[in-house]
Write a protein that holds these residues in place. Structure first.
Motif, short mmCIF file in Angstrom:
data_model
loop_
_atom_site.label_atom_id
_atom_site.label_comp_id
_atom_site.label_asym_id
_atom_site.label_seq_id
_atom_site.Cartn_x
_atom_site.Cartn_y
_atom_site.Cartn_z
N ALA A 97 0.82 -1.22 0.00
CA ALA A 97 0.00 0.00 0.00
C ALA A 97 0.85 1.26 0.00
CB ALA A 97 -0.92 -0.01 1.22
N ASP A 98 0.46 2.19 -0.88
CA ASP A 98 1.09 3.51 -0.99
C ASP A 98 2.55 3.46 -1.46
OD1 ASP A 98 -1.29 4.47 -0.03
OD2 ASP A 98 -0.57 4.61 2.04
N LYS A 99 3.02 2.28 -1.83
CA LYS A 99 4.43 2.19 -2.24
C LYS A 99 4.60 1.58 -3.63
CE LYS A 99 7.03 2.16 2.07
NZ LYS A 99 5.98 2.69 2.95
N ARG A 100 4.13 0.34 -3.80
CA ARG A 100 4.35 -0.28 -5.11
C ARG A 100 3.30 -1.32 -5.43
NH1 ARG A 100 8.34 -2.81 -1.87
NH2 ARG A 100 8.13 -5.07 -1.91
N LEU A 101 3.16 -1.57 -6.73
CA LEU A 101 2.21 -2.58 -7.20
C LEU A 101 2.81 -3.23 -8.45
CD1 LEU A 101 -1.60 -2.35 -7.22
CD2 LEU A 101 -0.52 -3.04 -9.33
N SER A 102 2.67 -4.54 -8.54
CA SER A 102 3.19 -5.27 -9.69
C SER A 102 2.06 -6.07 -10.32
CB SER A 102 4.31 -6.23 -9.27
OG SER A 102 5.35 -5.50 -8.67
N ALA A 103 2.07 -6.12 -11.65
CA ALA A 103 1.05 -6.88 -12.37
C ALA A 103 1.71 -7.60 -13.53
CB ALA A 103 -0.04 -5.94 -12.88
N ILE A 104 1.05 -8.66 -13.99
CA ILE A 104 1.58 -9.39 -15.14
C ILE A 104 0.54 -9.46 -16.26
CG2 ILE A 104 3.21 -10.83 -13.86
CD1 ILE A 104 1.07 -13.12 -14.09
N LYS A 105 1.04 -9.67 -17.44
CA LYS A 105 0.18 -9.97 -18.59
C LYS A 105 0.81 -11.11 -19.38
CE LYS A 105 -1.45 -8.64 -23.07
NZ LYS A 105 -2.56 -9.60 -22.94
N ASN A 106 0.01 -12.11 -19.65
CA ASN A 106 0.47 -13.22 -20.49
C ASN A 106 0.11 -12.89 -21.94
OD1 ASN A 106 1.32 -14.96 -18.29
ND2 ASN A 106 -0.86 -15.12 -17.82
N VAL A 107 1.08 -13.03 -22.80
CA VAL A 107 0.86 -12.69 -24.21
C VAL A 107 0.60 -13.98 -24.98
CG1 VAL A 107 1.84 -11.58 -26.25
CG2 VAL A 107 2.39 -10.72 -23.96
N SER A 108 -0.56 -14.05 -25.61
CA SER A 108 -0.98 -15.28 -26.29
C SER A 108 -1.19 -15.02 -27.78
CB SER A 108 -2.29 -15.78 -25.67
OG SER A 108 -2.89 -16.72 -26.53
N LEU A 109 -0.80 -15.98 -28.57
CA LEU A 109 -0.99 -15.86 -30.01
C LEU A 109 -2.48 -15.86 -30.39
CD1 LEU A 109 0.88 -15.51 -32.40
CD2 LEU A 109 0.99 -17.98 -32.66
N ALA A 110 -3.34 -16.21 -29.44
CA ALA A 110 -4.77 -16.17 -29.70
C ALA A 110 -5.31 -14.73 -29.73
CB ALA A 110 -5.52 -16.96 -28.62
N GLU A 111 -4.51 -13.79 -29.26
CA GLU A 111 -4.96 -12.39 -29.26
C GLU A 111 -4.88 -11.84 -30.69
OE1 GLU A 111 -3.23 -10.15 -25.84
OE2 GLU A 111 -2.53 -12.11 -25.23
N TYR A 136 4.91 -5.71 -14.92
CA TYR A 136 5.00 -4.27 -14.69
C TYR A 136 5.20 -4.03 -13.19
CZ TYR A 136 2.72 -4.28 -19.26
OH TYR A 136 2.41 -4.51 -20.57
N ASP A 137 6.34 -3.44 -12.81
CA ASP A 137 6.58 -3.08 -11.42
C ASP A 137 6.50 -1.56 -11.32
OD1 ASP A 137 7.27 -5.68 -10.19
OD2 ASP A 137 8.94 -5.63 -11.62
N ALA A 138 5.43 -1.07 -10.68
CA ALA A 138 5.23 0.38 -10.56
C ALA A 138 5.48 0.82 -9.12
CB ALA A 138 3.80 0.75 -10.97
N THR A 139 6.20 1.92 -8.98
CA THR A 139 6.50 2.49 -7.66
C THR A 139 5.92 3.89 -7.58
OG1 THR A 139 8.58 1.27 -7.65
CG2 THR A 139 8.37 3.03 -6.05
N LEU A 140 5.25 4.18 -6.47
CA LEU A 140 4.67 5.51 -6.29
C LEU A 140 5.77 6.45 -5.79
CD1 LEU A 140 2.07 7.20 -6.34
CD2 LEU A 140 1.67 6.51 -3.98
N GLU A 141 6.11 7.42 -6.63
CA GLU A 141 7.18 8.35 -6.27
C GLU A 141 6.66 9.50 -5.42
OE1 GLU A 141 10.73 8.66 -8.42
OE2 GLU A 141 10.35 6.80 -7.37
N ARG A 142 5.45 10.00 -5.80
CA ARG A 142 4.92 11.20 -5.14
C ARG A 142 3.44 11.30 -5.45
NH1 ARG A 142 3.42 15.16 -2.80
NH2 ARG A 142 4.43 17.19 -2.59
N ILE A 143 2.66 11.71 -4.47
CA ILE A 143 1.23 11.93 -4.71
C ILE A 143 0.77 13.11 -3.89
CG2 ILE A 143 0.56 10.23 -2.93
CD1 ILE A 143 -1.89 9.54 -4.73
N ASP A 144 -0.09 13.94 -4.48
CA ASP A 144 -0.76 14.99 -3.71
C ASP A 144 -2.15 15.18 -4.30
OD1 ASP A 144 -0.60 16.68 -5.88
OD2 ASP A 144 0.90 18.01 -5.02
N SER A 145 -2.84 16.24 -3.88
CA SER A 145 -4.23 16.38 -4.30
C SER A 145 -4.36 16.58 -5.82
CB SER A 145 -4.89 17.55 -3.56
OG SER A 145 -4.18 18.73 -3.83
#
Lengths: 173, 132
Positions: free
Chosen positions: A14-28, A96-105
């Protein structure tokens, strides 16, 4: 599922980082147009760089949205940096590894690393960086009339959160 | 930190945030006019300045509206016929001490106020804030 370019959240702090994956398929189907065979060259199906950026935007966007329990309408405002050194091919998984660098309103800045996993090597290999800026839409458009519902974080997100066991994030707990 | 060192750091921030070349970032360059900054770039620049000039011992937190003031037209007493009034100019000087308004005195066009923020303004802003 419409316009979802991540399959699953695999890590969340929470408030620091989030990682997600996507599988790439030839069916797409889009892979057969990117790039199709011509008289001169054979087909070269690769995940378009624009969709890799979209995948990072969705990953980082969920991270930014989660910081305020998805009450803000978070929109991608700027691609500060996008550098990809390799292609992603069918059969590979992109992370995808995303890191939250800065957040404000007003908005947020994120830094991101893109990696790929080959089906034979089974090694994660960093292939690029994507840094993004997000705007909190209500702050950016004060005084303008917007739809009342949160059209950024809709039902597609519910599925992603539920399958990752993170459905409570939307309720702020 | 000397003003030359601040300028070099500000130049690097602007090169990265705006994708401009080193030689474009002169002290006189206007952010919106010469370097083509847009509103989201202001937020990007603020975040990068905080990261560049903050240290583990002392943070460099820039409040919203501190470097790039907002709501400059919310009070009708500040503007008349699209020009800043005396009260408006006083408000600008008070809220933007890092900006040189000497050339703007005779113009006062509300549409040109954003162009007053130059690279030098940002250097002055950082210099004042580090000294505070």
């Amino acid at each position: 599922m419409r316009w979802m370019w991540i399959d699953s959240i695999v890590e969340f702090v929470a408030d620091k980082r989030l990682s997600a994956i996507k599988n790439v398929s030839l069916a797409e189907e889009y892979l057969h147009d990117h790039f199709p065979a011509t008289d001169a060259v054979e087909a070269l199906p690769v995940l378009p760089a624009s969709l890799i950026i979209e995948g990072m935007a969705q990953t980082a966007g969920i991270l930014v949205g989660s910081a305020r329990q998805f009450r803000e309408r978070v929109i991608l405002a700027k691609i500060s940096l996008a550098r990809l050194d390799c292609e992603v091919f069918p059969g590979q998984t992109v992370r995808y590894d995303a890191t939250l660098e800065r957040i404000d309103s007003a908005g947020a800045a994120t830094a991101g690393v893109v990696s790929r996993l080959g089906p034979i090597s089974l090694q994660w290999e960093p292939i690029g960086r994507i840094d993004l800026m997000f705007s909190h839409l209500d702050e950016a458009t004060a005084g303008m009339e917007l739809p009342k519902h949160n059209f950024v974080f809709g039902k597609n997100l519910d599925v992603i959160l539920r399958t990752a066991g993170l459905e409570n994030l939307k309720r702020g707990s | 930190m000397t003003r030359e060192e601040i300028f070099e750091s500000v130049r690097k921030v602007l090169e990265e945030a705006l994708g401009v070349d080193e030689d474009e970032v002169t002290p006189e360059a206007s952010l919106t006019g010469d370097l083509e900054a847009e509103s989201i770039d202001f937020l990007d620049i603020v975040f990068r300045l905080e990261k560049t000039f903050g240290t583990p011992e002392k943070s460099f937190k820039i409040e919203q509206g501190e470097l790039f003031p907002e709501n400059l037209m919310e009070n009708p007493e500040w503007i008349s016929d699209s020009k800043f009034t005396e009260a408006g100019m006083a408000m600008l000087r008070q809220r933007m001490p890092h900006v040189d308004f000497s050339a703007f005195e005779s113009d006062r066009d509300v549409n040109k106020v954003a162009e007053l923020i130059t690279v030098q303004s940002i250097v002055d802003f950082v210099d004042r804030k580090l000294a505070a």
